[in-house]
Scaffold this motif. Structure first.
Motif, mmCIF file in Angstrom:
data_model
loop_
_atom_site.group_PDB
_atom_site.id
_atom_site.type_symbol
_atom_site.label_atom_id
_atom_site.label_comp_id
_atom_site.label_asym_id
_atom_site.label_seq_id
_atom_site.Cartn_x
_atom_site.Cartn_y
_atom_site.Cartn_z
ATOM 1 N N LEU A 26 0.834 -1.199 0.000
ATOM 2 C CA LEU A 26 0.000 0.000 0.000
ATOM 3 C C LEU A 26 0.869 1.250 0.000
ATOM 4 C CD1 LEU A 26 -2.880 -0.896 2.510
ATOM 5 C CD2 LEU A 26 -2.976 -0.822 0.013
ATOM 6 N N VAL A 66 0.518 4.123 -2.763
ATOM 7 C CA VAL A 66 0.074 5.485 -2.447
ATOM 8 C C VAL A 66 1.161 6.510 -2.792
ATOM 9 C CG1 VAL A 66 0.861 5.598 -0.034
ATOM 10 C CG2 VAL A 66 -1.190 6.834 -0.720
ATOM 11 N N LYS A 79 1.016 7.052 -6.433
ATOM 12 C CA LYS A 79 -0.126 7.919 -6.762
ATOM 13 C C LYS A 79 0.230 9.389 -6.620
ATOM 14 C CE LYS A 79 -4.737 9.188 -5.055
ATOM 15 N NZ LYS A 79 -5.789 8.897 -4.050
ATOM 16 N N HIS A 80 0.960 9.743 -5.558
ATOM 17 C CA HIS A 80 1.257 11.147 -5.272
ATOM 18 C C HIS A 80 2.636 11.595 -5.762
ATOM 19 C CE1 HIS A 80 -2.310 12.108 -2.836
ATOM 20 N NE2 HIS A 80 -2.270 10.842 -2.501
ATOM 21 N N LEU A 120 3.175 13.208 -0.424
ATOM 22 C CA LEU A 120 2.217 12.508 0.413
ATOM 23 C C LEU A 120 2.134 13.155 1.796
ATOM 24 C CD1 LEU A 120 0.302 10.101 0.899
ATOM 25 C CD2 LEU A 120 2.318 8.744 1.538
ATOM 26 N N MET A 123 -0.917 6.811 4.955
ATOM 27 C CA MET A 123 -1.303 6.008 3.789
ATOM 28 C C MET A 123 -2.800 6.083 3.547
ATOM 29 S SD MET A 123 0.984 2.568 4.189
ATOM 30 C CE MET A 123 2.716 2.653 4.627
ATOM 31 N N GLY A 139 -3.619 9.312 2.093
ATOM 32 C CA GLY A 139 -3.165 9.380 0.710
ATOM 33 C C GLY A 139 -4.110 8.721 -0.267
ATOM 34 N N PHE A 140 -4.775 7.649 0.155
ATOM 35 C CA PHE A 140 -5.735 6.982 -0.722
ATOM 36 C C PHE A 140 -7.045 7.751 -0.798
ATOM 37 C CE2 PHE A 140 -3.108 3.120 -0.256
ATOM 38 C CZ PHE A 140 -3.076 2.738 -1.586
ATOM 39 N N LYS A 183 -4.691 13.589 -5.695
ATOM 40 C CA LYS A 183 -3.388 14.210 -5.921
ATOM 41 C C LYS A 183 -3.563 15.697 -6.213
ATOM 42 C CE LYS A 183 0.574 14.040 -9.061
ATOM 43 N NZ LYS A 183 1.155 13.378 -10.239
#
Length: 376
Positions: free
Chosen positions: A57, A61, A64-65, A71, A362, A365-366, A370
């Motif tokens: 994860l 994450v 993603k960022h 993050l 985390m 972050g999800f 972004k």
């Protein structure tokens, strides 16, 4: 290229696995198996949550960022920088990197020498110096890690652990011992959950994305979205491998009766694996387990040195990547001289504070999208 081939994805996944699978990953599952006994399945679910799911994860994450600073900046820009620096230092020269040298020394050198006191300390210093010198040479070229770790070292490591597991199935009768630790007796899942902190992979996963991206780009992929997807894919491959090997190692620990090791001071998972190998292969087995520990610890050391140096170079590029690498190699060397038990004894307190923060970050972050001004 818009995506990796299947073979390339496996190589990157193997490389990420090798960067995760080091000292803690080898010594904590057997310890859990011995201590939890019949409660090992529940305890393993807890361990997998923090030592497999959480790291993957973290990789996802951060992909993603863009990076860990972005993050952390979801809370506050200054927090993003401070948290990144703190995590890098903990999984770098303060705990994780020195532990790779200390653990491999305990398993690859100590069984073959008969020294104590100053003589043993001198050998530890010499071994650590050679270990970090070799790791430094490898980490100088981070874009080549996929070739050494993904194509060569990881397949050898996985094969050796599977062979050891097969030997345990053949040579050691299946026995279900009762839990010997109060935590595993009363709260096996939560105790296994907290034990997973010690692998430090949940924190490492937040930092490995940069090195993974560098090696994916070496295959010709430069699109940011494609890089993020391939990074997540490599995380899934690494997670599957981690979970399988954890279960194999925990099973081995289940077969060891605590009473046979009760005379050993400060028992660790390394002692348990040494005992298992002695039963299965005799004295020659020490060479077998020494190779396993050296490969696992060396892989992680190279990966951590590269990722931490890349991060600090991105933060402060007035100091070159090579100079950061020198700084972290030398500082890790000096801390490794303290020895494995001393490093483990103070790391648990630090990790119990940092992990809940990382888990919360985390989740945030999800949930959060972004930001448009985030830099990848």
């Amino acid at each position: 290229m818009k995506k990796l081939t299947r073979k390339q994805s496996i190589v990157i996944g193997f490389m990420l696995f090798s960067m995760f699978f080091g000292a803690g990953n080898l010594i904590f599952p057997p310890m859990l198996g011995m201590q939890a006994g019949t409660h090992t399945p529940l305890a393993m679910l807890g361990l997998i949550a923090t030592a497999v799911i959480l790291p993957i994860l973290g990789v996802a994450v951060v992909a993603k960022h863009g990076n860990l600073i972005n993050l952390g900046s979801l809370i506050h820009p200054k927090f993003g920088y401070l948290f990144t620096i703190l995590v890098c230092l903990i999984i770098g020269p303060i705990i994780a990197i020195p532990r790779t040298a200390s653990t491999s020394f305990e398993m690859a050198v100590v069984p073959f020498i008969h020294m104590s006191g100053n003589g043993l300390l001198a050998m530890r210093i010499l071994y650590s110096a050679l270990f970090f010198a070799l790791a430094f040479v490898v980490a100088l070229r981070p874009m080549r890690l996929k070739d050494l770790l993904g194509k060569i070292m990881t397949p050898i490591l996985i094969t050796m652990i599977i062979l050891l597991f097969i030997a345990v199935l053949i040579r050691m009768p299946f026995v279900m011992h009762h839990p010997i630790t109060t935590g595993y007796l009363k709260q096996p899942f939560l105790t296994g959950f907290s034990a997973g902190y010690q692998t430090m992979d949940g924190l490492a996963g937040l930092n490995f994305g940069l090195i993974i991206a560098v090696n994916i780009e070496a295959f010709g992929i430069h699109d940011k979205n494609a890089l993020a997807k391939e990074t997540i894919k490599s995380g899934i491959i690494a997670g599957i491998l981690l979970a399988v090997l954890y279960m194999l190692l925990a099973y081995m620990g289940m077969q060891v009766n605590y009473n046979v090791l009760s005379g050993v001071k400060d028992i660790t998972g390394a002692d348990i694996l040494s005992y298992i190998v002695m039963l299965c292969f005799g004295r020659l087995g020490q060479v077998f387990v020494a190779i396993i520990f050296f490969i696992a610890c060396f892989n992680v050391c190279c990966g951590l040195l590269s990722s931490i140096s890349e991060y600090f170079y991105a933060l402060y590029d007035k100091i070159s990547y090579k100079q950061w690498l020198v700084i972290f190699t030398l500082s890790s060397f000096f801390i490794s001289i303290l020895g494995l038990y001393n490093i483990l004894s103070f790391s648990v307190y630090i990790l119990n504070v940092l992990y809940p923060v990382a888990i919360g970050l985390m989740i945030l972050g999800f949930i959060r999208k972004k930001k448009d001004n985030e830099k990848c």
